[in-house]
Motif scaffolding. Structure first.
Motif, mmCIF file in Angstrom:
data_model
loop_
_atom_site.group_PDB
_atom_site.id
_atom_site.type_symbol
_atom_site.label_atom_id
_atom_site.label_comp_id
_atom_site.label_asym_id
_atom_site.label_seq_id
_atom_site.Cartn_x
_atom_site.Cartn_y
_atom_site.Cartn_z
ATOM 1 N N LYS A 92 0.874 -1.103 -0.202
ATOM 2 C CA LYS A 92 -0.171 0.074 -0.041
ATOM 3 C C LYS A 92 0.952 1.217 0.148
ATOM 4 O O LYS A 92 0.419 2.250 -0.629
ATOM 5 C CB LYS A 92 -0.955 -0.244 1.005
ATOM 6 C CG LYS A 92 -2.239 -1.150 1.003
ATOM 7 C CD LYS A 92 -2.961 -1.092 2.132
ATOM 8 C CE LYS A 92 -4.098 -2.283 1.865
ATOM 9 N NZ LYS A 92 -5.209 -2.033 3.000
ATOM 10 N N ARG A 128 2.010 1.765 -3.452
ATOM 11 C CA ARG A 128 0.623 2.164 -4.185
ATOM 12 C C ARG A 128 0.608 3.846 -4.108
ATOM 13 O O ARG A 128 0.397 4.582 -4.863
ATOM 14 C CB ARG A 128 -0.590 1.501 -3.851
ATOM 15 C CG ARG A 128 -1.748 1.785 -4.645
ATOM 16 C CD ARG A 128 -3.188 1.127 -4.386
ATOM 17 N NE ARG A 128 -2.831 -0.296 -4.255
ATOM 18 C CZ ARG A 128 -3.665 -1.022 -3.609
ATOM 19 N NH1 ARG A 128 -4.672 -0.534 -2.817
ATOM 20 N NH2 ARG A 128 -3.300 -2.429 -3.316
ATOM 21 N N GLN A 129 0.536 4.073 -2.674
ATOM 22 C CA GLN A 129 0.675 5.767 -2.358
ATOM 23 C C GLN A 129 1.981 6.562 -3.141
ATOM 24 O O GLN A 129 1.693 7.570 -3.687
ATOM 25 C CB GLN A 129 0.761 5.728 -0.967
ATOM 26 C CG GLN A 129 0.960 7.247 -0.288
ATOM 27 C CD GLN A 129 -0.377 7.919 0.187
ATOM 28 O OE1 GLN A 129 -1.430 6.976 -0.144
ATOM 29 N NE2 GLN A 129 -0.329 8.955 0.671
ATOM 30 N N THR A 142 -2.791 4.780 3.568
ATOM 31 C CA THR A 142 -2.645 3.432 3.345
ATOM 32 C C THR A 142 -3.223 2.693 4.303
ATOM 33 O O THR A 142 -3.092 1.373 4.078
ATOM 34 C CB THR A 142 -0.847 3.125 3.306
ATOM 35 O OG1 THR A 142 -0.706 3.393 4.852
ATOM 36 C CG2 THR A 142 -0.213 4.322 2.458
#
Length: 507
Positions: A25, A28-29, A96
């Motif tokens: 996550k 992804r951020q 996240t």
């Protein structure tokens, strides 16, 4: 008899908390061009100054023996830090973990952050990145019931607005409570292309037929121009710079006074270009921002809300190192006429200056309230009168400089006319109940019509009236206090700033 094992347990939990939502996550951020919550706090605050509160708050997972096997931290991080050596309360949503949803933040942690700011009298910075709501519709299956809506800790949010400077940085999609927390601030920032703000997002908006992307529905292009937020910046790092600079002009809380800084700009500096910056032709425009740059300490002007209510410039600046709130007309937009948005902007800014006890400098070139059908539709006169009321209610020291026009009710809102007028006028000053051009032909209609040469008669009347409307005629009657050489504006305003701050109790 040592507590070493417990300390090791504590350190292990802290390490788990720093993993936030986990590698996937976080990747992804970062892949979306966004910093994570902990990096944001690091870049906003002075190096090494952040002391986190409630770091190990979250949800632990335990084995059959009761030993911790995993840990999901709260997605709300807060604590005490410093900006330019001054203490602040800073918080950051962690997108996240559950997309920043409020039900993963731990309610009491959020409440304690808000309470800390007004209890300790410290500025508050919120970095908002998430929905901010109470979860999704699927949450209903987990809880087994619905609840009557309540906004947690809103009393504390109001208390902060009343007592300490509050800065909000929207650093991602912010809907519902996240959007409300952004707007409930004294200074708010969005990052172009990265931040969006809406009462409800695109999926909900689609239910009423608005098929829009996040950016189309609530991007900074919309909200920096309608007054929902104060600033649009190009990057997160720029947002941090703006937040830090905004706070530099303010006291830590209501009841305290802002700090003076060292000034290397001579207070007797006289800028030659001011002598000719205002055109003689009344329909030609000039740059009021250039006037501001010449008058205030070099490099000290910091504008707020540049993209909305554009007929008025609202800014902070320094005079001989003293912070002041600056209200100025912008003749390049609607000629400087106040319309509805401008009036709302003026009201908010004047009330802010009053709240935090900043002396005001008003640079005036106001031909009046905007007229016409759109002005009537948007309620210009109502919002204009509210702005005027804020000016008249202000008790902080106030100085006005009439640079050019001051007409009608809006022109009279340059200051509270019932009080002592700390006021100067430039020789370019032009004032009255209404501009001559707006009423001349109606007032002299029959005389002009009867003339052999109506055009020549019109010019003759204009010449007669121009002599009468000379600012020196007004000064003869002491209807304006002083007409000054524009080059003397800075020295005179520096003198005002020192007197104003002595009145406030710092000198």
């Amino acid at each position: 008899m040592s507590w070493k094992r417990e300390i090791e347990n504590l350190r292990a939990r802290e390490v788990l908390a720093e993993k936030m939502g986990g590698e996937e996550k976080l990747a992804r951020q970062h892949g979306q061009g966004k910093l994570d919550a902990r990096e944001r706090l690091k870049r906003l605050l002075d190096p090494g100054s952040f002391r986190e509160i409630g770091k190990i708050a979250g949800r632990g997972t335990y084995d059959e023996a009761g030993e911790l096997t995993d840990f999901a931290p709260s997605n709300f991080i807060f604590g005490r830090g410093q900006i330019d050596g001054r203490p602040v309360v800073a918080s950051a949503d962690d997108f996240t973990v559950r997309g920043g949803a409020a039900d993963a933040a731990l309610h009491r942690k959020f409440v304690q952050c808000e309470k800390m700011a007004h209890t300790m009298g410290l500025p508050l910075i919120r970095m908002i990145d998430g929905t901010g709501g109470g979860g999704s519709v699927k949450t209903l299956e987990d809880t087994g019931y619905t609840y009557v809506p309540v906004t947690p800790s809103w009393e504390d949010i109001i208390k902060n607005l009343e007592t300490v400077p509050v800065v909000a940085l929207a650093l991602g999609p912010t809907a519902g409570m996240g959007a409300a927390r952004t707007v409930a601030s004294h200074y708010s920032i969005m990052v172009k292309g990265l931040s969006q703000l809406f009462a409800a997002g695109p999926v909900v908006a689609a239910q009423i037929g608005d098929e829009l992307s996040k950016e189309e529905l609530g991007g900074s292009e919309i909200h920096a121009r309608n007054g929902v937020v104060d600033e649009e910046v190009a990057s997160e790092d720029e947002a941090f710079v703006y937040a830090r600079r905004f706070l530099s002009y303010l006291p830590p809380s209501v009841g305290k006074l802002a700090a003076r800084t060292a000034c290397t700009d001579p207070i007797d500096r006289r800028d030659e270009k001011l002598l000719s910056i205002v055109p003689r032709e009344d329909k030609q425009v000039y740059s009021m921002r250039a006037v501001m740059s010449s008058v205030f300490d070099k490099g000290s002007v910091f504008e707020m809300g540049k993209r909305w209510g554009r007929a008025a410039i609202t800014a902070f600046a320094r005079l001989d190192g003293w912070p002041v709130a600056v209200l100025a007309s912008d003749p390049t937009f609607l000629g400087g006429s106040w319309e509805a948005l401008t009036s709302q902007k003026v009201k908010r800014f004047v009330e802010f200056a009053e709240q935090f006890k900043l002396p005001v400098v008003h640079l005036v070139d106001n031909p009046g309230f905007m007229v016409g059908l759109e002005a009537e539709r948007t309620g210009t006169i109502r919002y204009g009168v509210e702005a005027m009321n804020a000016v008249y209610k202000a008790t902080v020291p106030w100085a006005s400089v009439i640079v050019r026009r001051a007409y009608g009710i809006a022109g009279s809102a340059m200051s509270n006319g019932e009080r002592f007028q700390y006021r100067f006028a430039w020789p370019s000053g032009d004032w009255g109940s209404l501009p001559i051009a707006g009423g001349l032909e109606a007032a002299y209609k029959s005389e002009i019509a009867a003339a052999d040469d109506p055009a020549a008669k019109l010019e003759e009347i204009k010449a007669r009236l121009n002599a009468v409307t000379s600012p020196f005629r007004t000064a003869e009657k002491f209807n304006v206090e002083d007409i000054i050489d524009p080059r003397d504006t800075r020295p005179l305003l520096c003198e005002y700033a020192n007197l104003a701050w002595a009145k406030l109790g710092v000198a």
